[in-house]
Design a protein around this motif. Structure first.
Motif, PDB file in Angstrom:
ATOM      1  N   ARG A  53      -7.156  10.300  -8.258  1.00  0.00           N
ATOM      2  CA  ARG A  53      -6.780   9.521  -7.069  1.00  0.00           C
ATOM      3  C   ARG A  53      -5.441   9.983  -6.496  1.00  0.00           C
ATOM      4  O   ARG A  53      -5.275  10.050  -5.282  1.00  0.00           O
ATOM      5  CB  ARG A  53      -6.709   8.031  -7.433  1.00  0.00           C
ATOM      6  N   TRP A  54      -4.484  10.287  -7.379  1.00  0.00           N
ATOM      7  CA  TRP A  54      -3.107  10.474  -6.902  1.00  0.00           C
ATOM      8  C   TRP A  54      -2.564  11.884  -7.010  1.00  0.00           C
ATOM      9  O   TRP A  54      -1.469  12.157  -6.574  1.00  0.00           O
ATOM     10  CB  TRP A  54      -2.179   9.482  -7.612  1.00  0.00           C
ATOM     11  N   TRP A  76       2.837   1.586  -3.364  1.00  0.00           N
ATOM     12  CA  TRP A  76       1.981   2.084  -4.445  1.00  0.00           C
ATOM     13  C   TRP A  76       1.712   3.575  -4.259  1.00  0.00           C
ATOM     14  O   TRP A  76       1.689   4.336  -5.227  1.00  0.00           O
ATOM     15  CB  TRP A  76       0.667   1.307  -4.522  1.00  0.00           C
ATOM     16  N   CYS A 123      -0.248   2.283 -13.790  1.00  0.00           N
ATOM     17  CA  CYS A 123      -1.600   1.790 -13.522  1.00  0.00           C
ATOM     18  C   CYS A 123      -1.749   0.371 -14.074  1.00  0.00           C
ATOM     19  O   CYS A 123      -2.335  -0.502 -13.421  1.00  0.00           O
ATOM     20  CB  CYS A 123      -2.634   2.732 -14.143  1.00  0.00           C
ATOM     21  N   ASN A 174      -3.189  -6.541  -9.218  1.00  0.00           N
ATOM     22  CA  ASN A 174      -4.563  -6.666  -8.714  1.00  0.00           C
ATOM     23  C   ASN A 174      -5.223  -7.933  -9.257  1.00  0.00           C
ATOM     24  O   ASN A 174      -5.851  -8.693  -8.505  1.00  0.00           O
ATOM     25  CB  ASN A 174      -5.407  -5.452  -9.145  1.00  0.00           C
ATOM     26  N   LYS A 196      -8.035  -9.021  -6.924  1.00  0.00           N
ATOM     27  CA  LYS A 196      -8.616  -7.718  -6.561  1.00  0.00           C
ATOM     28  C   LYS A 196      -9.267  -7.084  -7.789  1.00  0.00           C
ATOM     29  O   LYS A 196      -8.954  -7.448  -8.920  1.00  0.00           O
ATOM     30  CB  LYS A 196      -7.533  -6.780  -6.011  1.00  0.00           C
ATOM     31  N   ARG A 205      -3.850 -10.658 -10.455  1.00  0.00           N
ATOM     32  CA  ARG A 205      -3.198 -11.860  -9.929  1.00  0.00           C
ATOM     33  C   ARG A 205      -3.665 -12.166  -8.515  1.00  0.00           C
ATOM     34  O   ARG A 205      -3.761 -13.322  -8.108  1.00  0.00           O
ATOM     35  CB  ARG A 205      -1.680 -11.662  -9.989  1.00  0.00           C
ATOM     36  N   ARG A 222       0.837  -1.219   0.000  1.00  0.00           N
ATOM     37  CA  ARG A 222       0.000   0.000   0.000  1.00  0.00           C
ATOM     38  C   ARG A 222       0.860   1.253   0.000  1.00  0.00           C
ATOM     39  O   ARG A 222       0.614   2.197  -0.736  1.00  0.00           O
ATOM     40  CB  ARG A 222      -0.904   0.026   1.230  1.00  0.00           C
ATOM     41  N   CYS A 258       7.065 -10.749  -5.010  1.00  0.00           N
ATOM     42  CA  CYS A 258       6.602  -9.523  -5.686  1.00  0.00           C
ATOM     43  C   CYS A 258       7.673  -9.033  -6.648  1.00  0.00           C
ATOM     44  O   CYS A 258       7.383  -8.683  -7.810  1.00  0.00           O
ATOM     45  CB  CYS A 258       6.322  -8.416  -4.663  1.00  0.00           C
ATOM     46  N   HIS A 309       0.089  -2.083 -11.809  1.00  0.00           N
ATOM     47  CA  HIS A 309      -0.678  -2.323 -10.581  1.00  0.00           C
ATOM     48  C   HIS A 309      -1.905  -3.196 -10.888  1.00  0.00           C
ATOM     49  O   HIS A 309      -2.229  -4.104 -10.114  1.00  0.00           O
ATOM     50  CB  HIS A 309      -1.074  -0.967  -9.975  1.00  0.00           C
ATOM     51  N   ASN A 310      -2.542  -2.967 -12.028  1.00  0.00           N
ATOM     52  CA  ASN A 310      -3.707  -3.786 -12.380  1.00  0.00           C
ATOM     53  C   ASN A 310      -3.330  -5.239 -12.622  1.00  0.00           C
ATOM     54  O   ASN A 310      -4.110  -6.145 -12.329  1.00  0.00           O
ATOM     55  CB  ASN A 310      -4.432  -3.205 -13.602  1.00  0.00           C
TER      56      ASN A 310
HETATM   57  P1  FAD Z   1      -3.288  -1.706  -3.022  1.00  0.00           P
HETATM   58  O1  FAD Z   1      -3.261  -2.683  -4.148  1.00  0.00           O
HETATM   59  O2  FAD Z   1      -2.072  -1.569  -2.174  1.00  0.00           O
HETATM   60  O3  FAD Z   1      -3.683  -0.280  -3.635  1.00  0.00           O
HETATM   61  C1  FAD Z   1      -3.672   0.906  -2.855  1.00  0.00           C
HETATM   62  C2  FAD Z   1      -4.619   1.912  -3.499  1.00  0.00           C
HETATM   63  O4  FAD Z   1      -4.164   2.187  -4.812  1.00  0.00           O
HETATM   64  C3  FAD Z   1      -6.030   1.392  -3.706  1.00  0.00           C
HETATM   65  O5  FAD Z   1      -6.808   1.576  -2.570  1.00  0.00           O
HETATM   66  C4  FAD Z   1      -6.527   2.209  -4.881  1.00  0.00           C
HETATM   67  O6  FAD Z   1      -7.031   3.465  -4.452  1.00  0.00           O
HETATM   68  C5  FAD Z   1      -5.270   2.497  -5.658  1.00  0.00           C
HETATM   69  N1  FAD Z   1      -5.117   1.624  -6.847  1.00  0.00           N
HETATM   70  C6  FAD Z   1      -5.461   0.319  -6.976  1.00  0.00           C
HETATM   71  N2  FAD Z   1      -5.139  -0.143  -8.188  1.00  0.00           N
HETATM   72  C7  FAD Z   1      -4.575   0.899  -8.845  1.00  0.00           C
HETATM   73  C8  FAD Z   1      -4.060   1.054 -10.161  1.00  0.00           C
HETATM   74  N3  FAD Z   1      -4.051   0.043 -11.036  1.00  0.00           N
HETATM   75  N4  FAD Z   1      -3.569   2.252 -10.516  1.00  0.00           N
HETATM   76  C9  FAD Z   1      -3.590   3.306  -9.639  1.00  0.00           C
HETATM   77  N5  FAD Z   1      -4.064   3.223  -8.377  1.00  0.00           N
HETATM   78  C10 FAD Z   1      -4.563   2.029  -7.994  1.00  0.00           C
HETATM   79  N6  FAD Z   1       1.276  -8.664  -2.949  1.00  0.00           N
HETATM   80  C11 FAD Z   1       1.237 -10.025  -3.047  1.00  0.00           C
HETATM   81  O7  FAD Z   1       0.610 -10.661  -2.217  1.00  0.00           O
HETATM   82  N7  FAD Z   1       1.889 -10.668  -4.083  1.00  0.00           N
HETATM   83  C12 FAD Z   1       2.585  -9.995  -5.029  1.00  0.00           C
HETATM   84  O8  FAD Z   1       3.175 -10.605  -5.933  1.00  0.00           O
HETATM   85  C13 FAD Z   1       2.660  -8.569  -4.928  1.00  0.00           C
HETATM   86  N8  FAD Z   1       3.398  -7.857  -5.814  1.00  0.00           N
HETATM   87  C14 FAD Z   1       3.544  -6.517  -5.620  1.00  0.00           C
HETATM   88  C15 FAD Z   1       4.373  -5.799  -6.475  1.00  0.00           C
HETATM   89  C16 FAD Z   1       4.594  -4.448  -6.281  1.00  0.00           C
HETATM   90  C17 FAD Z   1       5.517  -3.709  -7.208  1.00  0.00           C
HETATM   91  C18 FAD Z   1       3.954  -3.778  -5.198  1.00  0.00           C
HETATM   92  C19 FAD Z   1       4.209  -2.311  -4.957  1.00  0.00           C
HETATM   93  C20 FAD Z   1       3.112  -4.478  -4.356  1.00  0.00           C
HETATM   94  C21 FAD Z   1       2.888  -5.843  -4.542  1.00  0.00           C
HETATM   95  N9  FAD Z   1       2.042  -6.581  -3.709  1.00  0.00           N
HETATM   96  C22 FAD Z   1       1.971  -7.937  -3.848  1.00  0.00           C
HETATM   97  C23 FAD Z   1       1.178  -5.896  -2.700  1.00  0.00           C
HETATM   98  C24 FAD Z   1      -0.236  -5.671  -3.252  1.00  0.00           C
HETATM   99  O9  FAD Z   1      -0.194  -5.079  -4.560  1.00  0.00           O
HETATM  100  C25 FAD Z   1      -1.079  -4.719  -2.373  1.00  0.00           C
HETATM  101  O10 FAD Z   1      -0.357  -3.520  -2.139  1.00  0.00           O
HETATM  102  C26 FAD Z   1      -1.506  -5.291  -1.033  1.00  0.00           C
HETATM  103  O11 FAD Z   1      -2.134  -6.547  -1.233  1.00  0.00           O
HETATM  104  C27 FAD Z   1      -2.498  -4.344  -0.322  1.00  0.00           C
HETATM  105  O12 FAD Z   1      -3.626  -4.180  -1.175  1.00  0.00           O
HETATM  106  P2  FAD Z   1      -4.764  -3.119  -0.993  1.00  0.00           P
HETATM  107  O13 FAD Z   1      -6.041  -3.827  -1.347  1.00  0.00           O
HETATM  108  O14 FAD Z   1      -4.677  -2.449   0.325  1.00  0.00           O
HETATM  109  O15 FAD Z   1      -4.556  -2.002  -2.116  1.00  0.00           O
END
Ligand code: FAD
Length: 109
Positions: free
Chosen positions: A102-103, A12, A79, A86, A91, A88, A9, A50, A82-83
């Protein structure tokens, strides 16, 4: 080991915010700094699975062209990165048209 969800979180937040404040027309120095930051992640990101996934993704979706074009293209590239994560993780996909609100600009009331 680090808390992968919390680390994610906050990472990102940093990456999307940094992309949204990247200049529309970046200098050579800004472009090379951004590429250095992105290319370092598959080596340094402190979640091994990750980092490995990201490294694989970046091989087929390299960031160079987006960084070259500037802010809007970089926001879109990130984006999509991150998608892919998501998807995978099962989400919801984020609508990339909403990235600036958003950002950077904040949501309208
Ligand atoms: P997050 O996914 O952390 O998103 C935070 C906020 O970003 C969201 O609330 C939304 O407002 C915004 N957001 C969501 N999607 C997008 C988008 N596409 N573009 C812009 N803004 C967006 N976790 C694992 O378990 N396995 C992995 O392999 C893994 N790989 C990762 C790789 C990277 C480079 C990073 C930075 C993180 C990775 N993570 C992985 C962590 C995972 O992506 C999430 O951060 C974590 O699961 C928390 O998710 P969350 O639902 O709180 O929201």
């Amino acid at each position: 080991p680090p808390d992968v969800e919390r680390l994610g979180r906050h990472t990102w937040t940093f990456l999307h915010t940094t992309a949204s404040y990247f200049p529309p027309q970046p200098s050579q120095h800004q472009k090379s700094s951004m590429l250095g930051l992105l290319r370092a992640l598959p080596t340094l990101y402190p979640c091994g699975v990750c980092a490995d996934h990201l490294g694989q993704y970046m091989k087929t979706h390299p960031p160079e062209a987006a960084v070259e074009k500037g802010r809007e293209a970089l926001e879109g590239w990130l984006c999509n990165v991150h998608n892919e994560v998501n998807e995978r993780l099962g989400k919801d996909k984020f609508n990339c048209a909403n990235v600036p609100q958003r950002w950077r600009d904040g949501w309208a009331d």
